[in-house]
Design a protein around this motif. Structure first.
Motif, PDB file in Angstrom:
ATOM      1  N   GLY A 179       0.810  -1.213   0.000  1.00  0.00           N
ATOM      2  CA  GLY A 179       0.000   0.000   0.000  1.00  0.00           C
ATOM      3  C   GLY A 179       0.843   1.262   0.000  1.00  0.00           C
ATOM      4  N   VAL A 180       1.907   1.247   0.788  1.00  0.00           N
ATOM      5  CA  VAL A 180       2.825   2.395   0.838  1.00  0.00           C
ATOM      6  C   VAL A 180       3.470   2.597  -0.532  1.00  0.00           C
ATOM      7  N   LEU A 181       3.947   1.521  -1.134  1.00  0.00           N
ATOM      8  CA  LEU A 181       4.584   1.628  -2.450  1.00  0.00           C
ATOM      9  C   LEU A 181       3.613   2.171  -3.495  1.00  0.00           C
ATOM     10  N   MET A 182       2.409   1.661  -3.500  1.00  0.00           N
ATOM     11  CA  MET A 182       1.421   2.099  -4.493  1.00  0.00           C
ATOM     12  C   MET A 182       1.096   3.580  -4.324  1.00  0.00           C
ATOM     13  N   ARG A 183       1.049   4.028  -3.122  1.00  0.00           N
ATOM     14  CA  ARG A 183       0.648   5.404  -2.821  1.00  0.00           C
ATOM     15  C   ARG A 183       1.821   6.390  -2.906  1.00  0.00           C
ATOM     16  N   ASP A 184       3.031   5.975  -2.496  1.00  0.00           N
ATOM     17  CA  ASP A 184       4.124   6.927  -2.297  1.00  0.00           C
ATOM     18  C   ASP A 184       5.344   6.767  -3.199  1.00  0.00           C
ATOM     19  N   HIS A 185       5.568   5.595  -3.765  1.00  0.00           N
ATOM     20  CA  HIS A 185       6.790   5.386  -4.548  1.00  0.00           C
ATOM     21  C   HIS A 185       6.630   5.969  -5.954  1.00  0.00           C
ATOM     22  N   TRP A 186       7.496   6.913  -6.304  1.00  0.00           N
ATOM     23  CA  TRP A 186       7.441   7.567  -7.605  1.00  0.00           C
ATOM     24  C   TRP A 186       8.098   6.676  -8.657  1.00  0.00           C
ATOM     25  N   LEU A 187       7.335   6.375  -9.695  1.00  0.00           N
ATOM     26  CA  LEU A 187       7.822   5.561 -10.807  1.00  0.00           C
ATOM     27  C   LEU A 187       8.170   6.502 -11.960  1.00  0.00           C
ATOM     28  N   VAL A 188       9.443   6.725 -12.180  1.00  0.00           N
ATOM     29  CA  VAL A 188       9.882   7.665 -13.202  1.00  0.00           C
ATOM     30  C   VAL A 188       9.320   7.279 -14.566  1.00  0.00           C
ATOM     31  N   ALA A 189       9.328   5.993 -14.869  1.00  0.00           N
ATOM     32  CA  ALA A 189       8.855   5.520 -16.175  1.00  0.00           C
ATOM     33  C   ALA A 189       7.388   5.884 -16.428  1.00  0.00           C
ATOM     34  N   LEU A 190       6.615   6.036 -15.363  1.00  0.00           N
ATOM     35  CA  LEU A 190       5.189   6.339 -15.509  1.00  0.00           C
ATOM     36  C   LEU A 190       4.852   7.761 -15.065  1.00  0.00           C
ATOM     37  N   ASP A 191       5.863   8.510 -14.669  1.00  0.00           N
ATOM     38  CA  ASP A 191       5.685   9.893 -14.228  1.00  0.00           C
ATOM     39  C   ASP A 191       4.629  10.020 -13.129  1.00  0.00           C
ATOM     40  N   GLY A 192       4.745   9.144 -12.135  1.00  0.00           N
ATOM     41  CA  GLY A 192       3.825   9.195 -11.003  1.00  0.00           C
ATOM     42  C   GLY A 192       3.901   7.932 -10.178  1.00  0.00           C
ATOM     43  N   THR A 193       3.002   7.844  -9.231  1.00  0.00           N
ATOM     44  CA  THR A 193       2.925   6.641  -8.394  1.00  0.00           C
ATOM     45  C   THR A 193       2.104   5.579  -9.111  1.00  0.00           C
ATOM     46  N   ALA A 194       2.135   4.373  -8.583  1.00  0.00           N
ATOM     47  CA  ALA A 194       1.308   3.305  -9.152  1.00  0.00           C
ATOM     48  C   ALA A 194      -0.166   3.691  -9.079  1.00  0.00           C
ATOM     49  N   ASP A 195      -0.594   4.226  -7.940  1.00  0.00           N
ATOM     50  CA  ASP A 195      -1.990   4.643  -7.794  1.00  0.00           C
ATOM     51  C   ASP A 195      -2.372   5.691  -8.831  1.00  0.00           C
ATOM     52  N   SER A 196      -1.525   6.692  -9.014  1.00  0.00           N
ATOM     53  CA  SER A 196      -1.866   7.748  -9.972  1.00  0.00           C
ATOM     54  C   SER A 196      -1.847   7.225 -11.406  1.00  0.00           C
ATOM     55  N   ALA A 197      -0.916   6.333 -11.714  1.00  0.00           N
ATOM     56  CA  ALA A 197      -0.861   5.751 -13.062  1.00  0.00           C
ATOM     57  C   ALA A 197      -2.133   4.948 -13.347  1.00  0.00           C
ATOM     58  N   LEU A 198      -2.543   4.139 -12.388  1.00  0.00           N
ATOM     59  CA  LEU A 198      -3.771   3.357 -12.571  1.00  0.00           C
ATOM     60  C   LEU A 198      -4.977   4.281 -12.735  1.00  0.00           C
ATOM     61  N   ALA A 199      -5.019   5.355 -11.965  1.00  0.00           N
ATOM     62  CA  ALA A 199      -6.127   6.309 -12.059  1.00  0.00           C
ATOM     63  C   ALA A 199      -6.155   7.002 -13.424  1.00  0.00           C
ATOM     64  N   ARG A 200      -4.978   7.165 -14.032  1.00  0.00           N
ATOM     65  CA  ARG A 200      -4.899   7.782 -15.367  1.00  0.00           C
ATOM     66  C   ARG A 200      -5.229   6.790 -16.472  1.00  0.00           C
ATOM     67  N   GLY A 201      -5.417   5.523 -16.106  1.00  0.00           N
ATOM     68  CA  GLY A 201      -5.773   4.522 -17.102  1.00  0.00           C
ATOM     69  C   GLY A 201      -4.623   3.705 -17.640  1.00  0.00           C
ATOM     70  N   VAL A 202      -3.454   3.823 -17.032  1.00  0.00           N
ATOM     71  CA  VAL A 202      -2.323   2.983 -17.442  1.00  0.00           C
ATOM     72  C   VAL A 202      -2.676   1.539 -17.088  1.00  0.00           C
ATOM     73  N   PRO A 203      -2.519   0.608 -18.022  1.00  0.00           N
ATOM     74  CA  PRO A 203      -2.859  -0.793 -17.734  1.00  0.00           C
ATOM     75  C   PRO A 203      -2.070  -1.350 -16.542  1.00  0.00           C
ATOM     76  N   ALA A 204      -2.742  -2.167 -15.748  1.00  0.00           N
ATOM     77  CA  ALA A 204      -2.132  -2.752 -14.555  1.00  0.00           C
ATOM     78  C   ALA A 204      -0.847  -3.506 -14.892  1.00  0.00           C
ATOM     79  N   ARG A 205      -0.811  -4.199 -16.014  1.00  0.00           N
ATOM     80  CA  ARG A 205       0.383  -4.948 -16.429  1.00  0.00           C
ATOM     81  C   ARG A 205       1.571  -3.990 -16.606  1.00  0.00           C
ATOM     82  N   GLU A 206       1.331  -2.831 -17.192  1.00  0.00           N
ATOM     83  CA  GLU A 206       2.398  -1.851 -17.407  1.00  0.00           C
ATOM     84  C   GLU A 206       2.880  -1.269 -16.078  1.00  0.00           C
ATOM     85  N   VAL A 207       1.950  -1.031 -15.173  1.00  0.00           N
ATOM     86  CA  VAL A 207       2.326  -0.516 -13.849  1.00  0.00           C
ATOM     87  C   VAL A 207       3.141  -1.567 -13.111  1.00  0.00           C
TER      88      VAL A 207
END
Length: 73
Positions: A20-48
């Motif tokens: 939960g901490v990683l999904m909420r707080d860890h910045w993924l440079v490749a996706l320009d955001g966190t896992a949560d924000s990438a998923l909210a933007r519609g990035v496929p779960a497999r890509e995240v």
């Protein structure tokens, strides 16, 4: 990969609390955001999941997600 499979893979790889901490707080440079924000933007779960695995050095043998079937097999 469905969202539920992504969430399960995160929990099984990193533990319930830390996933939960990683999904909420860890910045993924490749996706320009966190896992949560990438998923909210519609990035496929497999890509995240792939970005998380790359960023956090998940061994290749587990990159399809613990407890999930290998998509190559």
């Amino acid at each position: 990969m469905r969202l539920s499979e992504f969430q399960r893979a995160m929990r099984e790889e990193f533990g319930d609390a830390y996933a939960g901490v990683l999904m909420r707080d860890h910045w993924l440079v490749a996706l320009d955001g966190t896992a949560d924000s990438a998923l909210a933007r519609g990035v496929p779960a497999r890509e995240v999941w792939a970005a998380v695995c790359e960023d956090l050095d998940v061994p290749p043998a587990r990159r399809y997600g613990r407890g999930l079937r290998d998509p190559q097999g």
